[in-house]
Design a protein around this motif. Structure first.
Motif, PDB file in Angstrom:
ATOM      1  N   ALA A  12      12.197   3.656   5.111  1.00 43.67           N
ATOM      2  CA  ALA A  12      13.104   2.964   4.189  1.00 43.67           C
ATOM      3  C   ALA A  12      12.539   2.972   2.773  1.00 43.67           C
ATOM      4  CB  ALA A  12      13.338   1.527   4.663  1.00 43.67           C
ATOM      5  N   VAL A  13      11.228   2.826   2.646  1.00 41.10           N
ATOM      6  CA  VAL A  13      10.598   2.884   1.318  1.00 41.10           C
ATOM      7  C   VAL A  13      10.794   4.266   0.709  1.00 41.10           C
ATOM      8  CG1 VAL A  13       8.406   2.777   0.061  1.00 41.10           C
ATOM      9  CG2 VAL A  13       8.895   1.108   1.856  1.00 41.10           C
ATOM     10  N   ILE A  14      10.602   5.293   1.505  1.00 37.44           N
ATOM     11  CA  ILE A  14      10.791   6.659   1.019  1.00 37.44           C
ATOM     12  C   ILE A  14      12.233   6.865   0.570  1.00 37.44           C
ATOM     13  CG2 ILE A  14      10.811   9.095   1.696  1.00 37.44           C
ATOM     14  CD1 ILE A  14       8.462   8.466   3.546  1.00 37.44           C
ATOM     15  N   LEU A  51       0.832  -1.193   0.000  1.00 35.85           N
ATOM     16  CA  LEU A  51       0.000   0.000   0.000  1.00 35.85           C
ATOM     17  C   LEU A  51       0.866   1.243   0.000  1.00 35.85           C
ATOM     18  CD1 LEU A  51      -2.751   1.266   0.097  1.00 35.85           C
ATOM     19  CD2 LEU A  51      -2.763   0.987   2.573  1.00 35.85           C
ATOM     20  N   THR A  52       1.983   1.192   0.741  1.00 38.67           N
ATOM     21  CA  THR A  52       2.910   2.315   0.741  1.00 38.67           C
ATOM     22  C   THR A  52       3.425   2.572  -0.662  1.00 38.67           C
ATOM     23  OG1 THR A  52       3.605   1.737   2.980  1.00 38.67           O
ATOM     24  CG2 THR A  52       5.034   3.215   1.750  1.00 38.67           C
ATOM     25  N   ARG A  53       3.757   1.515  -1.372  1.00 40.97           N
ATOM     26  CA  ARG A  53       4.288   1.685  -2.723  1.00 40.97           C
ATOM     27  C   ARG A  53       3.249   2.332  -3.637  1.00 40.97           C
ATOM     28  NH1 ARG A  53       5.944  -2.635  -7.374  1.00 40.97           N
ATOM     29  NH2 ARG A  53       6.928  -1.124  -8.719  1.00 40.97           N
ATOM     30  N   ARG A  54       1.994   1.896  -3.541  1.00 40.88           N
ATOM     31  CA  ARG A  54       0.966   2.485  -4.409  1.00 40.88           C
ATOM     32  C   ARG A  54       0.786   3.967  -4.110  1.00 40.88           C
ATOM     33  NH1 ARG A  54      -1.885  -2.281  -3.190  1.00 40.88           N
ATOM     34  NH2 ARG A  54      -3.373  -1.153  -1.881  1.00 40.88           N
ATOM     35  N   LEU A  55       0.833   4.329  -2.845  1.00 42.31           N
ATOM     36  CA  LEU A  55       0.705   5.731  -2.464  1.00 42.31           C
ATOM     37  C   LEU A  55       1.866   6.542  -3.024  1.00 42.31           C
ATOM     38  CD1 LEU A  55      -0.558   8.046  -0.768  1.00 42.31           C
ATOM     39  CD2 LEU A  55       0.922   7.298   1.094  1.00 42.31           C
ATOM     40  N   GLY A  81       7.802  -3.020  -2.382  1.00 45.02           N
ATOM     41  CA  GLY A  81       6.643  -3.539  -1.675  1.00 45.02           C
ATOM     42  C   GLY A  81       6.743  -4.973  -1.215  1.00 45.02           C
ATOM     43  N   TRP A  82       7.925  -5.576  -1.259  1.00 40.26           N
ATOM     44  CA  TRP A  82       8.067  -6.958  -0.809  1.00 40.26           C
ATOM     45  C   TRP A  82       8.039  -7.034   0.713  1.00 40.26           C
ATOM     46  CZ3 TRP A  82      12.264 -10.049  -3.969  1.00 40.26           C
ATOM     47  CH2 TRP A  82      12.029  -9.876  -5.349  1.00 40.26           C
ATOM     48  N   THR A  83       7.360  -8.035   1.247  1.00 44.19           N
ATOM     49  CA  THR A  83       7.379  -8.293   2.677  1.00 44.19           C
ATOM     50  C   THR A  83       8.630  -9.098   3.013  1.00 44.19           C
ATOM     51  OG1 THR A  83       6.183 -10.384   2.476  1.00 44.19           O
ATOM     52  CG2 THR A  83       4.858  -8.365   2.689  1.00 44.19           C
ATOM     53  N   ASN A  84       8.917  -9.257   4.315  1.00 43.58           N
ATOM     54  CA  ASN A  84      10.071 -10.064   4.715  1.00 43.58           C
ATOM     55  C   ASN A  84       9.942 -11.499   4.215  1.00 43.58           C
ATOM     56  OD1 ASN A  84      11.211  -7.888   5.968  1.00 43.58           O
ATOM     57  ND2 ASN A  84      10.807  -8.577   8.056  1.00 43.58           N
ATOM     58  N   THR A  85       8.736 -12.038   4.277  1.00 43.42           N
ATOM     59  CA  THR A  85       8.519 -13.411   3.810  1.00 43.42           C
ATOM     60  C   THR A  85       8.799 -13.531   2.318  1.00 43.42           C
ATOM     61  OG1 THR A  85       6.847 -13.796   5.513  1.00 43.42           O
ATOM     62  CG2 THR A  85       6.822 -15.269   3.608  1.00 43.42           C
ATOM     63  N   ARG A 145      21.729  -3.214  -0.183  1.00 48.85           N
ATOM     64  CA  ARG A 145      21.166  -2.331  -1.204  1.00 48.85           C
ATOM     65  C   ARG A 145      20.083  -3.074  -1.999  1.00 48.85           C
ATOM     66  NH1 ARG A 145      23.474   2.321  -4.339  1.00 48.85           N
ATOM     67  NH2 ARG A 145      25.126   2.256  -2.786  1.00 48.85           N
ATOM     68  N   GLU A 146      20.338  -4.345  -2.271  1.00 51.57           N
ATOM     69  CA  GLU A 146      19.350  -5.159  -2.987  1.00 51.57           C
ATOM     70  C   GLU A 146      18.067  -5.292  -2.176  1.00 51.57           C
ATOM     71  OE1 GLU A 146      19.086  -9.615  -5.065  1.00 51.57           O
ATOM     72  OE2 GLU A 146      20.524  -9.237  -3.435  1.00 51.57           O
ATOM     73  N   ILE A 147      18.227  -5.530  -0.879  1.00 46.43           N
ATOM     74  CA  ILE A 147      17.052  -5.695  -0.032  1.00 46.43           C
ATOM     75  C   ILE A 147      16.310  -4.379   0.140  1.00 46.43           C
ATOM     76  CG2 ILE A 147      16.317  -6.200   2.343  1.00 46.43           C
ATOM     77  CD1 ILE A 147      18.402  -8.434   2.370  1.00 46.43           C
ATOM     78  N   LEU A 148      17.031  -3.272   0.256  1.00 45.83           N
ATOM     79  CA  LEU A 148      16.368  -1.970   0.328  1.00 45.83           C
ATOM     80  C   LEU A 148      15.552  -1.717  -0.935  1.00 45.83           C
ATOM     81  CD1 LEU A 148      15.794   0.761   1.618  1.00 45.83           C
ATOM     82  CD2 LEU A 148      17.977   1.591   0.716  1.00 45.83           C
ATOM     83  N   THR A 149      16.081  -2.118  -2.073  1.00 42.80           N
ATOM     84  CA  THR A 149      15.371  -1.933  -3.336  1.00 42.80           C
ATOM     85  C   THR A 149      14.053  -2.694  -3.346  1.00 42.80           C
ATOM     86  OG1 THR A 149      17.441  -1.624  -4.553  1.00 42.80           O
ATOM     87  CG2 THR A 149      15.503  -2.217  -5.836  1.00 42.80           C
ATOM     88  N   VAL A 150      14.068  -3.948  -2.919  1.00 42.70           N
ATOM     89  CA  VAL A 150      12.831  -4.731  -2.967  1.00 42.70           C
ATOM     90  C   VAL A 150      11.867  -4.328  -1.851  1.00 42.70           C
ATOM     91  CG1 VAL A 150      13.885  -6.650  -4.183  1.00 42.70           C
ATOM     92  CG2 VAL A 150      13.874  -6.659  -1.681  1.00 42.70           C
ATOM     93  N   ILE A 151      12.390  -3.783  -0.748  1.00 38.77           N
ATOM     94  CA  ILE A 151      11.496  -3.196   0.260  1.00 38.77           C
ATOM     95  C   ILE A 151      10.717  -2.053  -0.383  1.00 38.77           C
ATOM     96  CG2 ILE A 151      11.417  -1.770   2.357  1.00 38.77           C
ATOM     97  CD1 ILE A 151      13.724  -3.436   3.451  1.00 38.77           C
ATOM     98  N   GLY A 152      11.433  -1.232  -1.155  1.00 38.94           N
ATOM     99  CA  GLY A 152      10.780  -0.134  -1.857  1.00 38.94           C
ATOM    100  C   GLY A 152       9.778  -0.607  -2.885  1.00 38.94           C
TER     101      GLY A 152
END
Length: 223
Positions: free
Chosen positions: A210-212, A129-133, A174-178, A165-172
């Motif tokens: 982190a998404v921002i 939802l954060t990503r869509r916003l 919208g990926w969950t930890n799982t 850096r890779e994980i920060l990218t996928v957090i952005g």
């Protein structure tokens, strides 16, 4: 016991929030503010765990109040309660340091869960939802503004390893930890460790921040 300050210019809204929170054994309302200036003063006085912050209030609005509360460096965290049709306001609130936001017509259990999550140091808004916003808002930013932000923020990425850096990218993205664990073939505990290190190294308060950061530094671009 989680202490909560309610900041909203509508008396009936404050009353509704208070009634709900006071029905919980683990929550205590320490005060009510009718505008941003009152909220800032009352945070200094009561140091609550969480502030339920409206955005549109007379005088000092919720965005600036959030910025001042966060800048004070205290333990108080801000949960903005707004409507999703105000994408720009919500985005500004997150950039000001809020730990998340909810809609005003959220179910009572959602609001209570959100307060508990923020009090424990988590973000309230679901990553997708954060990503869509952010997509909806950042897409309308001029390219030059995005580039300027990237130049300013890029130094915060310098301490990250290639994996972080890779994980920060996928957090952005919208990926969950799982999802990160499954798709990158990592243990979920390892993912959590990486996320914690990313937050510590970049100074991000939580996953929302982190998404921002991922958007600001153009690790992720609007779809």
């Amino acid at each position: 016991m989680t202490t909560v300050l309610i900041a909203d210019d509508q008396p009936m809204q404050r009353f509704g929030f208070r009634m709900l929170l006071e029905s919980q054994d683990d929550m205590q309302v320490v005060g009510e503010a009718a505008n941003g200036a009152e909220a800032v003063r009352m945070v200094e006085q009561h140091r609550p765990d969480v502030v339920l912050m409206d955005i549109r209030m007379p005088g000092l609005d919720g965005i600036e109040a959030t910025r001042r509360i966060v800048a004070a460096g205290d333990r108080t965290r801000v949960l903005i309660v707004t409507t999703f049709d105000l994408d720009a306001y919500a985005y500004d609130g997150l950039r000001a340091g809020a730990s998340g936001f909810l809609v005003k017509d959220a179910q009572p259990e959602e609001l209570l869960a959100g307060i508990r999550a923020v009090a424990s140091g988590d973000a309230v808004v679901a990553p997708s939802l954060t990503r869509r916003l952010l997509d909806a808002y950042v897409h309308h930013l001029p390219e030059a503004a995005r580039a300027d932000q990237a130049v300013v923020e890029d130094g915060r990425l310098a301490a990250l390893t290639e994996r972080e850096r890779e994980i920060l990218t996928v957090i952005g993205q919208g990926w969950t930890n799982t999802e990160i664990a499954e798709r990158l073939h990592l243990a979920e505990s390892t993912v959590k460790t990486h996320v914690s290190r990313i937050l510590a190294k970049t100074g991000a308060r939580d996953r929302v921040q982190a998404v921002i950061l991922a958007y600001d530094t153009q690790l992720v671009t609007p779809s």
